[in-house]
Write an enzyme that holds these catalytic residues in place. Structure first.
Site, PDB file in Angstrom:
ATOM      1  N   ALA A 132       0.853  -1.189   0.000  1.00  0.00           N
ATOM      2  CA  ALA A 132       0.000   0.000   0.000  1.00  0.00           C
ATOM      3  C   ALA A 132       0.882   1.230   0.000  1.00  0.00           C
ATOM      4  O   ALA A 132       2.033   1.208   0.439  1.00  0.00           O
ATOM      5  CB  ALA A 132      -0.921   0.017   1.213  1.00  0.00           C
ATOM      6  N   GLY A 164       0.581   5.381   1.136  1.00  0.00           N
ATOM      7  CA  GLY A 164      -0.203   6.409   1.811  1.00  0.00           C
ATOM      8  C   GLY A 164       0.423   7.773   1.626  1.00  0.00           C
ATOM      9  O   GLY A 164       1.353   7.965   0.836  1.00  0.00           O
ATOM     10  N   GLY A 165      -0.094   8.762   2.377  1.00  0.00           N
ATOM     11  CA  GLY A 165       0.394  10.121   2.250  1.00  0.00           C
ATOM     12  C   GLY A 165       1.769  10.312   2.848  1.00  0.00           C
ATOM     13  O   GLY A 165       2.484  11.243   2.488  1.00  0.00           O
ATOM     14  N   ALA A 172       4.005   7.315   3.852  1.00  0.00           N
ATOM     15  CA  ALA A 172       4.947   6.227   3.622  1.00  0.00           C
ATOM     16  C   ALA A 172       4.338   5.194   2.681  1.00  0.00           C
ATOM     17  O   ALA A 172       3.133   5.198   2.407  1.00  0.00           O
ATOM     18  CB  ALA A 172       5.342   5.567   4.950  1.00  0.00           C
ATOM     19  N   THR A 173       5.200   4.296   2.197  1.00  0.00           N
ATOM     20  CA  THR A 173       4.783   3.161   1.383  1.00  0.00           C
ATOM     21  C   THR A 173       5.161   1.880   2.132  1.00  0.00           C
ATOM     22  O   THR A 173       6.229   1.799   2.731  1.00  0.00           O
ATOM     23  CB  THR A 173       5.465   3.187   0.007  1.00  0.00           C
ATOM     24  OG1 THR A 173       5.099   4.396  -0.659  1.00  0.00           O
ATOM     25  CG2 THR A 173       5.023   2.001  -0.834  1.00  0.00           C
ATOM     26  N   VAL A 174       4.253   0.883   2.100  1.00  0.00           N
ATOM     27  CA  VAL A 174       4.464  -0.379   2.809  1.00  0.00           C
ATOM     28  C   VAL A 174       4.762  -1.482   1.788  1.00  0.00           C
ATOM     29  O   VAL A 174       4.055  -1.595   0.776  1.00  0.00           O
ATOM     30  CB  VAL A 174       3.237  -0.759   3.653  1.00  0.00           C
ATOM     31  CG1 VAL A 174       3.489  -2.086   4.375  1.00  0.00           C
ATOM     32  CG2 VAL A 174       2.923   0.345   4.646  1.00  0.00           C
ATOM     33  N   LYS A 200       7.963  -0.411   6.137  1.00  0.00           N
ATOM     34  CA  LYS A 200       7.323   0.888   5.864  1.00  0.00           C
ATOM     35  C   LYS A 200       8.432   1.911   5.652  1.00  0.00           C
ATOM     36  O   LYS A 200       9.226   2.180   6.550  1.00  0.00           O
ATOM     37  CB  LYS A 200       6.415   1.301   7.019  1.00  0.00           C
ATOM     38  CG  LYS A 200       5.727   2.655   6.804  1.00  0.00           C
ATOM     39  CD  LYS A 200       4.871   3.022   7.997  1.00  0.00           C
ATOM     40  CE  LYS A 200       3.659   2.136   8.103  1.00  0.00           C
ATOM     41  NZ  LYS A 200       2.478   2.698   7.505  1.00  0.00           N
ATOM     42  N   ASP A 257      -3.830   9.336  15.153  1.00  0.00           N
ATOM     43  CA  ASP A 257      -4.405   9.131  13.817  1.00  0.00           C
ATOM     44  C   ASP A 257      -5.154   7.801  13.758  1.00  0.00           C
ATOM     45  O   ASP A 257      -4.903   6.961  12.888  1.00  0.00           O
ATOM     46  CB  ASP A 257      -3.300   9.181  12.758  1.00  0.00           C
ATOM     47  CG  ASP A 257      -3.863   9.389  11.352  1.00  0.00           C
ATOM     48  OD1 ASP A 257      -5.028   9.807  11.244  1.00  0.00           O
ATOM     49  OD2 ASP A 257      -3.144   9.132  10.375  1.00  0.00           O
TER      50      ASP A 257
END
Length: 660
Positions: free
Chosen positions: A25, A27-28, A30-32, A47, A146
């Site tokens: 995935a 996100g805004g 980081a990338t996993v 991550k 969050d």
């Protein structure tokens, strides 16, 4: 033609250990990726924080890397079955990364996208495990900041029952990541909201403050979405959604899904109070209420609640959904939370009673003999001493007094806490007009209070007096300038207008104080506006005699500042050599004009040439830049000169020689 950019991290080896396999995935922040830990031969999740670009690149400095590493260490110590474990952290290609437990399953967002909304028993089961994870973080002094469905992972059940969410294991991810990234933001991003608008607590919007009650609010919004299939507020922009949390109360879920039990309404309403003081103090307090609600819904003595599906026009015959909440004791052993305990009290009591019945004859024999009675008395005395020492230790011995740390600077406070064997924890710092920057503003517990030896004292440091830099609004219209100054936390006053040579009427000419000056919040700034160009242009007077310049100014209605300033110059005496305002400047009638005039070239001394041959005298005077006029006999001797010897005259004055 479509162009696909290859992910350069796929297949790469991180830190000589983690082989990146696939991207999970993005996100805004980081990338996993999934990766293989080639040292331990296991699948992990990696991550990697996105690289910064442009002005924001300054955020990923050594300070940011250090803060990120500190957050990773804190999260790694957070061990709980419902928290995604952190195994490792480091830097790869100048980008920080975390190595975490790989959870096989889906995010709660994926589940809600597929199911739209969940049954109450499923929603409560997920909420219970989610709160257990957040409560563990709160006990460790962490605030998630969050909480949202994207950070809640629903793992596959060992039984394979993917459809039954009650038996699934829930894990919460990204503890502390939002705080680490927010701390790296530069001044231009300091007011950016590092949270998801649909789940953000009101206090995080208004003043950026976050504590355990902030996570309680977000968890309540997640429960609302699981029960209703939607979040309470929406809007065209995130900022609009965020401010609805500040201005409106979250509605009860039953207003959107009729028939939901009142206990669920009470849970959501209590968790999402706009006033943080009216919410449960932390995730553990809300977890207790959720467990009570689950047991109440699953109590066989209570009537079954029927929940009708919501449609715009309900048909006559409508399918129903039965609320059958699973009590904690009914969950599989592998899925029980740490707070839950098997309810086998009666069986244990029966076993204990049987054991005592078997020991009764033996106890009779011990008490019946003198040696046995002495042994029993010795044991009783020993137990009494142990109990006394233990009571002293529990009640008094393990405590010490908290030192006075308020007003000390950070280094001194840490040194004093170290000498006392205590640990320091820091909350968000605050501005204070009296306490200097980095000095201790408050402490908890207070000085002289009892505290367990080796315990933790929470400190709040001062940011010093809050100061705002006045923004530069010169050249802007008054309305826009007022908006900029107000948004900066300042008050605006309109001052008197003045003429300006280049700025049209209504534009800001100047501010008082000037742009860049640091002032307190709420300071009053006076704005001077332009009246446009003045009606009279100042003429060029340089090079003109003083009297002529004075006449020109009188004709234009301008006033000469008397007396004019006399300055040394090679120009003729009383010639204008400078003026203010400059020529071409706009002024109004009656404006004053200052002039600089020459005092004339410096005087020179005429030498004596009487008695000298006429031609020799002429050459000497001309060598000193004097023009010479010879009368009578050019080849004679000088009998008189005019001006006379030692006279002071302007340079270039003609000397007349009389030669006979």
């Amino acid at each position: 033609m479509d162009t696909q950019v290859a992910d350069t991290l796929l297949g790469s080896l991180i830190d000589g250990r983690y082989r990146v396999r696939s991207r999970v995935a993005r996100g805004g922040v980081a990338t996993v990726y999934t990766a293989t830990d080639e040292r331990l031969d296991r699948i992990v999740a990696v991550k990697i924080i996105h690289p910064a670009s442009g002005p924001e690149a300054q955020g990923q400095t050594a300070g940011f890397v250090e803060r990120f590493a500190d957050e990773a260490k804190t999260i790694a110590r957070l061990t709980h079955p419902n928290v995604v474990a952190v195994y490792d952290q480091g830097i790869h290609a100048d980008r920080p990364y975390l190595v975490m437990e790989y959870v096989r399953g889906r995010t709660l967002r994926d589940v809600l996208t597929e199911r739209h909304r969940l049954n109450p028993d499923e929603a409560l089961a997920i909420t219970e495990q989610m709160l257990a994870a957040i409560a563990a973080a709160h006990r460790a002094g962490l605030v998630h900041r969050d909480v949202k469905p994207e950070n809640v992972l629903v793992a596959e059940a060992p039984t394979g029952g993917a459809a039954n969410l009650v038996d699934s294991v829930v894990k919460v991810a990204d503890f502390g990541l939002a705080q680490a990234v927010e701390a790296s933001a530069d001044d231009a991003q300091a007011n950016q909201l590092m949270a998801t608008a649909a789940y953000v607590a009101p206090e995080l919007v208004t003043d950026g403050h976050a504590d355990p009650r902030t996570d309680v609010y977000s968890a309540g919004i997640v429960l609302f979405e699981m029960l209703t299939g939607r979040v309470p507020y929406d809007g065209n922009r995130p900022v609009e959604v965020a401010w609805q949390h500040v201005r409106q109360d979250v509605p009860p879920p039953s207003t959107l899904v009729p028939g939901l039990p009142k206990a669920l309404d009470d849970l959501v309403i209590r968790a999402t109070r706009r006033d943080p003081g009216a919410r449960p103090a932390d995730a553990n307090a809300l977890l207790t209420r959720v467990q009570v609600a689950r047991e109440g819904l699953g109590n066989p003595n209570t009537h079954t609640t029927v929940l009708r599906r919501v449609t715009e026009k309900p048909p006559v015959s409508e399918p129903t959904m039965v609320v059958a909440a699973v009590q904690p004791a009914q969950r599989p052993t592998w899925a029980r939370l740490p707070e839950e305990a098997p309810r086998g009290g009666r069986r244990r009591a029966a076993n204990n009673e049987s054991a005592w019945s078997r020991l009764a004859p033996l106890s009779g024999r011990i008490v019946g003999e003198q040696r046995g009675r002495l042994a029993v008395a010795a044991v009783v005395v020993m137990l009494g001493l142990i109990a006394a020492v233990g009571g002293w230790w529990v009640g008094v011995g393990r405590y010490t007094q908290a030192p006075e740390l308020v007003s000390l600077d950070r280094a001194a406070a840490e040194a004093q806490a170290k000498r006392a064997g205590l640990v320091l924890h820091y909350t968000e710092p605050r501005h204070d007009d009296q306490v200097p920057k980095d000095a201790v503003l408050s402490q908890d517990p207070l000085s002289a209070s009892r505290i367990v030896r080796g315990g933790t004292i929470t400190l709040t440091l001062s940011l010093g007096p809050e100061r705002l830099a006045i923004p530069d609004v010169v050249g802007k219209e008054f309305e826009l300038a007022t908006t900029d100054l107000t948004d900066a936390g300042l008050k605006v006053t309109k001052g008197s207008a003045s003429y300006h040579d280049s700025l049209p009427e209504g534009m800001v000419v100047a501010t008082d104080p000037k742009a860049g000056t640091e002032v307190k919040p709420g300071h009053e700034v006076t704005v001077t506006l332009s009246k446009g160009r003045a009606p009279i242009s100042v003429p060029n007077l340089v090079g003109k005699p003083l009297n002529e310049a004075r006449s020109i100014l009188n004709q234009l209605g301008l006033v000469l500042v008397e007396p004019p300033t006399v300055k040394e110059s090679d120009r003729p005496k009383n010639e204008v050599i400078g003026q203010s305002p400059a020529d071409g400047a706009g002024v109004e009638k009656g404006a004053e004009v200052s002039l600089d005039v020459s005092q004339g070239p410096p005087q020179v001394v005429v030498p004596r040439v009487i008695g000298m041959p006429c031609q020799q005298a002429k050459q000497m005077l001309e060598a000193q830049s004097f023009p010479v006029a010879v009368q009578f006999n050019r080849n004679g001797t000088v009998r008189f000169q005019s001006p006379g010897e030692n006279s002071q005259v302007p340079p270039g004055t003609q000397i007349t020689l009389g030669c006979l």
